[in-house]
Design a protein around this motif. Sequence first.
Motif, PDB file in Angstrom:
ATOM      1  N   HIS A  32       0.854  -1.200   0.000  1.00  0.00           N
ATOM      2  CA  HIS A  32       0.000   0.000   0.000  1.00  0.00           C
ATOM      3  C   HIS A  32       0.890   1.250   0.000  1.00  0.00           C
ATOM      4  O   HIS A  32       1.770   1.389   0.855  1.00  0.00           O
ATOM      5  N   ASP A  34       0.886   5.339   0.187  1.00  0.00           N
ATOM      6  CA  ASP A  34       0.094   6.509   0.574  1.00  0.00           C
ATOM      7  C   ASP A  34       0.689   7.770  -0.031  1.00  0.00           C
ATOM      8  O   ASP A  34       1.787   8.179   0.340  1.00  0.00           O
ATOM      9  N   HIS A  65      -2.965   4.809  -2.868  1.00  0.00           N
ATOM     10  CA  HIS A  65      -4.039   5.558  -2.202  1.00  0.00           C
ATOM     11  C   HIS A  65      -3.720   7.042  -2.358  1.00  0.00           C
ATOM     12  O   HIS A  65      -2.796   7.558  -1.730  1.00  0.00           O
ATOM     13  N   MET A  67      -4.143  10.703  -1.687  1.00  0.00           N
ATOM     14  CA  MET A  67      -4.690  11.722  -0.768  1.00  0.00           C
ATOM     15  C   MET A  67      -4.177  13.059  -1.265  1.00  0.00           C
ATOM     16  O   MET A  67      -3.383  13.745  -0.595  1.00  0.00           O
ATOM     17  N   ASP A 174      -8.493   0.956   6.283  1.00  0.00           N
ATOM     18  CA  ASP A 174      -7.178   1.605   6.393  1.00  0.00           C
ATOM     19  C   ASP A 174      -7.149   2.540   7.591  1.00  0.00           C
ATOM     20  O   ASP A 174      -7.900   3.513   7.643  1.00  0.00           O
TER      21      ASP A 174
END
Length: 217
Positions: A32, A34, A65, A67, A174
């Motif tokens: 994963h 970020d 992911h 953001m 998450d």
Amino acid sequence: MKKICPSILSADFAKLKEEIKDVEKAGADIIHCDIMDGHFVPNISFGSKIVADVNKITDLPLDVHLMIDNSEYFIDEFFKAGADFISVHYENNFHLNRVITRIKSLGIKAGVVLNPATPVSMLTEIIEYADFILIMSVNPGFGGQKFITNSVAKIRDLKKLITEGSYNCLIEIDGGVDTGNIKELSDAGADMFVCGSSIFNSGNRSETIRKMKEIVS
Ligand code: DX5
Ligand code: ZN
């Protein structure tokens, strides 16, 4: 099969290759990544160059992911970097259907992320287009935060929505996930478990991942 997804946000970036090889050996299913821009969330992490470099040293799928604001401008860049999954937030994507459709057109998995204060009911018009929904169980921006407990009920609501509509959609969770709450999350319907500090800061990463997999299997 349920998936354990270590978040490299909690890894030591000065030895990122060793850190990734370590969790890979320990049984991680997905890495994963970020991505934070200091606008949508109050922190800056890393960009597509790091994702591309990570892609060179692991065969594990990469779950990106986003953001960040203006995420639609960066989809192709992260796809080229090797992303297998890309998720974007409900809260800052005005043209969510367009972004999700674009991600899917690249042949990779598209996800919609909900912040802790965004209800599952906001998904009714997008869920049929999404491959997965990511429920944030902390406010995005940092690793190592406390798990927000109403996320379990959100997963239950989401599972119900998916089952009733017969949608082909996975549930990812998450934030603050550890060996203590993973059973409850799995029982509620989660399929993919993002774990940052609970894996990278654990004394024995293989044992932690083994235990997590045993609990959710
Ligand atoms: C938070 C990130 C998470 C974070 C999770 O904004 O989206 O992926 O790395 O870290 P832990 O598992 O430590 O809460
Ligand atoms: Zn994340």
